[in-house]
Design a protein around this motif. Structure first.
Motif, mmCIF file in Angstrom:
data_model
loop_
_atom_site.group_PDB
_atom_site.id
_atom_site.type_symbol
_atom_site.label_atom_id
_atom_site.label_comp_id
_atom_site.label_asym_id
_atom_site.label_seq_id
_atom_site.Cartn_x
_atom_site.Cartn_y
_atom_site.Cartn_z
ATOM 1 N N UNK A 9 0.844 -1.092 0.074
ATOM 2 C CA UNK A 9 -0.020 -0.052 0.040
ATOM 3 C C UNK A 9 0.940 1.239 -0.042
ATOM 4 N N UNK A 10 0.559 2.128 -0.942
ATOM 5 C CA UNK A 10 1.542 3.509 -1.016
ATOM 6 C C UNK A 10 0.236 4.451 -0.354
ATOM 7 N N UNK A 11 1.399 5.336 0.461
ATOM 8 C CA UNK A 11 0.490 6.454 1.262
ATOM 9 C C UNK A 11 1.455 7.756 1.055
ATOM 10 N N UNK A 12 0.858 8.571 0.562
ATOM 11 C CA UNK A 12 1.624 10.085 0.393
ATOM 12 C C UNK A 12 0.615 11.114 0.991
ATOM 13 N N UNK A 13 0.728 11.186 2.404
ATOM 14 C CA UNK A 13 -0.390 11.935 3.252
ATOM 15 C C UNK A 13 -0.258 13.405 2.766
ATOM 16 N N UNK A 14 0.978 13.967 2.336
ATOM 17 C CA UNK A 14 1.033 15.432 1.852
ATOM 18 C C UNK A 14 0.281 15.471 0.631
ATOM 19 N N UNK A 15 -0.065 14.452 -0.208
ATOM 20 C CA UNK A 15 -0.872 14.675 -1.516
ATOM 21 C C UNK A 15 -2.275 14.047 -1.244
ATOM 22 N N UNK A 32 -3.245 4.417 -1.976
ATOM 23 C CA UNK A 32 -3.735 3.150 -2.877
ATOM 24 C C UNK A 32 -2.778 2.181 -2.772
ATOM 25 N N UNK A 33 -3.489 0.943 -2.946
ATOM 26 C CA UNK A 33 -2.738 -0.235 -3.215
ATOM 27 C C UNK A 33 -1.975 -0.241 -4.602
ATOM 28 N N UNK A 34 -0.745 -0.822 -4.622
ATOM 29 C CA UNK A 34 -0.003 -0.897 -5.752
ATOM 30 C C UNK A 34 0.065 -2.250 -6.422
ATOM 31 N N UNK A 35 0.251 -2.678 -7.445
ATOM 32 C CA UNK A 35 0.208 -3.908 -7.986
ATOM 33 C C UNK A 35 1.586 -4.326 -7.954
ATOM 34 N N UNK A 36 2.629 -3.396 -8.157
ATOM 35 C CA UNK A 36 4.181 -3.634 -8.483
ATOM 36 C C UNK A 36 5.018 -2.544 -7.854
ATOM 37 N N UNK A 37 6.218 -2.880 -7.443
ATOM 38 C CA UNK A 37 7.174 -1.710 -7.052
ATOM 39 C C UNK A 37 7.980 -0.982 -8.283
ATOM 40 N N UNK A 38 7.003 -0.108 -8.517
ATOM 41 C CA UNK A 38 7.784 0.569 -9.747
ATOM 42 C C UNK A 38 7.933 2.227 -9.134
ATOM 43 N N UNK A 39 8.782 2.819 -9.955
ATOM 44 C CA UNK A 39 8.797 4.412 -9.653
ATOM 45 C C UNK A 39 7.592 5.195 -9.536
ATOM 46 N N UNK A 40 7.348 5.773 -8.395
ATOM 47 C CA UNK A 40 5.997 6.570 -8.294
ATOM 48 C C UNK A 40 5.831 7.723 -9.062
ATOM 49 N N UNK A 72 6.043 14.855 -7.664
ATOM 50 C CA UNK A 72 6.190 15.135 -6.145
ATOM 51 C C UNK A 72 7.627 14.705 -5.983
ATOM 52 N N UNK A 73 7.909 15.647 -5.022
ATOM 53 C CA UNK A 73 9.542 15.364 -4.263
ATOM 54 C C UNK A 73 9.053 15.339 -2.762
ATOM 55 N N UNK A 74 9.316 14.492 -1.979
ATOM 56 C CA UNK A 74 9.203 14.200 -0.715
ATOM 57 C C UNK A 74 9.162 13.041 -0.257
ATOM 58 N N UNK A 75 8.335 12.606 0.920
ATOM 59 C CA UNK A 75 8.464 11.415 1.502
ATOM 60 C C UNK A 75 7.016 10.448 1.145
ATOM 61 N N UNK A 76 7.301 9.188 0.853
ATOM 62 C CA UNK A 76 6.245 8.540 0.650
ATOM 63 C C UNK A 76 6.464 7.226 1.520
ATOM 64 N N UNK A 77 5.196 6.427 1.815
ATOM 65 C CA UNK A 77 5.067 5.420 2.653
ATOM 66 C C UNK A 77 4.685 4.147 2.115
ATOM 67 N N UNK A 78 5.446 2.867 2.232
ATOM 68 C CA UNK A 78 4.907 1.682 1.720
ATOM 69 C C UNK A 78 4.633 0.785 2.937
ATOM 70 N N UNK A 79 3.618 0.010 2.986
ATOM 71 C CA UNK A 79 3.109 -0.930 3.826
ATOM 72 C C UNK A 79 2.989 -2.201 3.345
#
Length: 896
Positions: free
Chosen positions: A724-730, A734-742, A751-758
């Motif tokens: 699950x990809x989370x970007x609180x600032x934006x 959403x859930x992501x099917x694969x790990x690719x560049x956001x 977007x430049x900043x911090x994102x969270x993967x769970x």
């Protein structure tokens, strides 16, 4: 009880922390933001600031403090107090930006730029000429001489200065004219040397700091500058508030003359320069190179005596030290750096690699070594990547290693830009953006701690170098016409980077040396001297080299033997002495001749000289530096590449006990194996990408053990799906099917900043029974922190992106959370992101004319260059595979 080396690593001396340049744009600063930014620096492990005040980027008479105004002194004193309150240090650049100058510098103390004005005439004739309105400035010399085959014949030269007359306009001085000059038969050239009316001004100054740059060859001009720009600072701030006053690189464009040159030249060289000034530009038959040498040698002496040494004297009078970047000078470069308390090199461009940086680093560190300066500093990470905002912590860390391996032991970041706490980034045009407005700033503390640890060890004891390379400065002076010679660049071009790198990669650490050092060779530990394609040297230096060789030391001449002395007077006699000395040394076997400075020189070194440390596999990427401290020998060795190596390090003439420290992780590691031999110790080590170690040899250490563990994979959990990809600032979740560049997600493209993967992971008893559990991903761009069950398991700032997480796991359901920060460049590329300009022609606030500000904003703040060079946002976030790997370990069986 004495601390172990591991304890010392984990508690390094505060004085060895890195520093940072701190740009104040227009001195538009306030106390709250100063305190906030100092807190940020302190938390990141930065131990000192170097304040440089320069051009304004915003309007406002009250906000942009005028240089040396009461408000200026008040804010600077407040800053010094806040710096010292935090146990940090404050350095200061004098005169706003660079080079040294300001509004108080009169024209007569400014830096002259001389150029020739030539006229061809044919005699016999009587010649007159009106120079009025044809050139602007002061005539400092005039000669006429007969030409033959494009050379001026010295016996025909006449000084015609006395024939130049002032021309008046209604009794006002207006110009210069030449009247009734008798030209003998033949082709003649009249040459007038002019000190131009237009001279360099301070580059990028703050409000109220504009003005001429001083003449760096004139002691009166230097003293005047320090009295005007420096002493009042100390009087208002107090002695000791400024630890070091700083001189930036000498970007003295065109500065090639000084008003006292004729007197000083005759006093030092023994003849008059006036008749021969044409040789500085054209050719005087049989004398050109000797006159050029004598001129540049004189300018070198004047610069070192009248600027570099004067600055250090003044700093001591003020209770401070001098920190000086000497690159850019035409003088003897080691003496120039060595005149400072802290010589400082520089690194700009993509130097996160293993290569000897002669131009800006190895010359500075050599000067520090030969003149016994304890601290050798480096302006670091300038233009590490271009365009801005693309540098990463990994690149910064490896670039720091390349600085250490070149012999520097203090890092000054380039740097930290003053910006409002919650404002837009104010980025310096040439820097790496290492400050609180960068997306990955919170990860910098890893690098700050690493720099502190390494510098703590590298500031101990004395450097070890048994090889020295002679600098052919005399040839450079002789071969170059009038101009502001950049000695460092000329030396690098002559010696050649590929040649110097070849020597270093075979394990030979060396210092550069000059005549002064060779004249005192007994004071040093050098055993081998290398001369490369050297033609000229003073007779005394040749005699010193002969003495060095006769005492059993090795002299290697590559390409050719020196055959000329230096200077015009007694030229033939000096040439004969130098050539005879070297021919005799060669004939008697006290000198080895190498046909070239490449393969032939390297082959001789391999046959005759044992290196301190030799790298096996990976020598093109792994370098070292060696210091001796009391009973210990310290080697810092680093892999400055993105390759990993299992390699052997051979440390010659060393059989004592040792320990190996990892300064990034703060732990001791065991070698894979080691062997004692008559020639020394051979240690087998694994270097990850960008890996560095400290090797300490000390007889008091316990016998070293080896890592006998055998790692065997015991299963893998593939984590490529279900994140699950989370970007609180934006407000993006959403859930992501694969790990690719956001950046490939439209909403996050710029977007430049911090994102969270769970992600949740279920572990069984067999999983938990593993000896080691490692979480790894292909790429975490460009820095990340991993949390396991809400506990931080560590941070990634460089490859490999692997982390031991067993201690944070439990049976059943576990949550892995990865916080990833990307580079600032993506935000900079946003099409909707433009740097605003002040509208209209005139505004109500200083500087009133909008064009003054808008010009700087376009050059310094605009993202036009970034958009031109980078067409798409850079890959961001977790990319590629993600796995949990399970391992069991076995002990390697002892051989019987």
């Amino acid at each position: 009880m004495e601390r172990t080396y591991l304890e010392q690593l984990r508690q390094p001396a505060a004085a060895a922390r890195g520093k940072t340049r701190w740009w104040w744009y227009g001195c538009r600063v306030d106390k709250d933001n100063i305190s906030y930014q100092l807190d940020q620096m302190q938390e990141a492990g930065i131990g000192g600031v170097e304040i440089q005040i320069l051009y304004a980027l915003e309007a406002g008479s009250r906000e942009n403090l005028e240089y040396f105004s009461p408000e200026f002194f008040d804010i600077l004193k407040f800053t010094g107090e806040e710096v010292h309150k935090r146990g940090m240090t404050m350095d200061l650049t004098l005169g706003s930006s660079w080079p040294f100058g300001g509004p108080f510098v009169p024209f007569v103390k400014s830096a002259p730029v001389v150029y020739p004005y030539a006229i061809d005439v044919r005699g016999p004739s009587v010649f007159s000429y009106d120079f009025t309105n044809r050139m602007a400035g002061e005539i400092v010399g005039g000669i006429m001489g007969r030409m033959e085959d494009s050379e001026m014949l010295p016996e025909t030269i006449q000084d015609i200065s006395s024939l130049l007359e002032e021309k008046l306009l209604f009794s006002w001085p207006w110009g210069t004219q030449l009247k009734n000059l008798e030209v003998p038969e033949g082709n003649y050239k009249i040459v007038i040397f002019l000190a131009g009316q237009f001279r360099e001004h301070v580059l990028m100054p703050s409000r109220g700091a504009q003005g001429y740059v001083i003449d760096h060859n004139d002691a009166e001009a230097s003293r005047f500058f320090f009295a005007q720009a420096g002493t009042p600072l100390v009087e208002r701030l107090g002695r000791g508030m400024v630890q070091s006053f700083f001189c930036d690189s000498l970007e003295l464009f065109g500065h090639n003359w000084t008003g006292k040159i004729y007197d000083e030249f005759e006093k030092r060289r023994g003849y008059s320069l006036k008749p021969y000034i044409y040789a500085l530009w054209g050719k005087v038959k049989g004398m050109t190179e000797e006159i050029r040498y004598d001129f540049h040698k004189t300018m070198s002496e004047l610069t070192i005596e009248n600027f570099f040494s004067v600055m250090t004297e003044w700093c001591h009078e003020m209770g401070s030290t001098s920190r000086i970047q000497a690159h850019g000078t035409w003088g003897d470069i080691l003496q120039a750096y060595g005149a400072a308390d802290i010589p400082e090199g520089e690194t700009f461009s993509e130097w996160d690699k293993y290569s000897v940086n002669t131009v800006h680093r190895r010359l500075a560190s050599s000067a520090g070594h030969v003149y016994h300066r304890h601290i050798i500093s480096n302006e670091s990470f300038t233009w590490l990547r271009f365009p801005r905002f693309t540098e990463t912590p990994e690149q910064i860390k490896i670039a720091a290693d390349s600085i250490f391996v070149d012999g520097m032991n203090q890092i000054v970041n380039h740097g930290y830009t003053y910006s409002q706490k919650d404002g837009e980034p104010m980025a310096f045009y040439a820097s790496s953006h290492i400050c609180h407005t960068n997306t990955w700033w919170k990860y910098y503390k890893n690098i700050g701690r690493y720099i502190n640890r390494v510098c703590d060890f590298l500031q101990r004891g004395e450097p070890v170098s048994r090889i020295c390379i002679y600098l052919p400065q005399h040839d450079i002076w002789a071969e170059n016409p009038l101009g502001d010679i950049h000695m460092c660049m000329k030396l690098e071009e002559r010696l050649e980077t590929s040649v110097i790198d070849g020597i270093a990669r075979e394990g030979y650490w060396f210092d550069y040396v000059n005549d002064d050092v060779l004249g005192r060779w007994e004071e040093y530990s050098y055993e081998t001297l290398i001369l490369m394609e050297t033609d000229r040297m003073p007779v005394k230096t040749a005699e010193s080299i002969q003495s060095f060789a006769m005492h059993g030391n090795l002299v290697i001449c590559a390409g050719r033997l020196p055959s000329q002395g230096c200077g015009l007077l007694q030229k033939d006699e000096k040439d004969k002495i130098v050539s005879t000395l070297f021919e005799e040394m060669h004939r008697q076997g006290n000198l080895i001749f190498a046909e070239n400075k490449k393969d032939a020189l390297l082959n001789i070194l391999k046959q005759r000289v044992c290196p301190d440390l030799k790298v096996g596999t990976g020598k093109e990427s792994i370098g070292y530096v060696h210091r001796k401290d009391k009973n210990a020998d310290i080697y810092f060795t680093a892999n400055m590449s993105l390759e990993e190596y299992n390699t052997k390090l051979t440390i010659y003439q060393e059989n004592r006990a040792f320990c190996i420290l990892d300064p990034m992780e703060g732990k001791e590691i065991l070698p894979l194996a080691y062997t004692r031999k008559e020639s020394g110790t051979e240690i087998e080590l694994h270097f990850n990408q960008g890996q560095a170690y400290l090797l300490v040899f000390d007889q008091s250490l316990p016998k070293p053990e080896t890592d006998k563990r055998i790692w065997k994979e015991n299963g893998v959990i593939d984590l490529k799906e279900g994140w699950r990809l989370e970007v609180p600032e934006k407000d993006y979740f959403k859930d992501v099917e694969e790990l690719k560049g956001f950046e490939q997600i439209e909403e996050l493209k710029y977007y430049s900043g911090e994102v969270i993967y769970r992600k949740s992971v279920y572990l069984t008893e067999p999983d938990m029974a593993s000896d080691e559990i490692v979480f790894q991903v292909d790429k975490a761009g460009c820095a990340a922190e991993v949390f396991v069950n809400d506990t931080s398991a560590g941070q990634w700032i460089q490859r490999p992106y692997q982390m031991s997480i067993k201690e944070y796991l439990h049976l059943g359901k576990n949550e892995i959370r990865v916080h990833v920060s990307n580079q600032l460049i993506n935000r900079c590329l946003d099409p909707d992101r433009e740097v605003g300009e002040y509208q209209g022609t005139v505004i109500e606030e200083w500087p009133y004319f909008t064009e003054i500000l808008n010009k700087e904003r376009r050059k310094r703040l605009s993202n036009r260059r970034e958009k031109e060079m980078i067409k798409s946002p850079l890959p961001s976030g977790l990319v590629g595979k993600a796995q949990i790997c399970f391992y069991r370990t076995e002990q390697e069986k002892e051989e019987i």
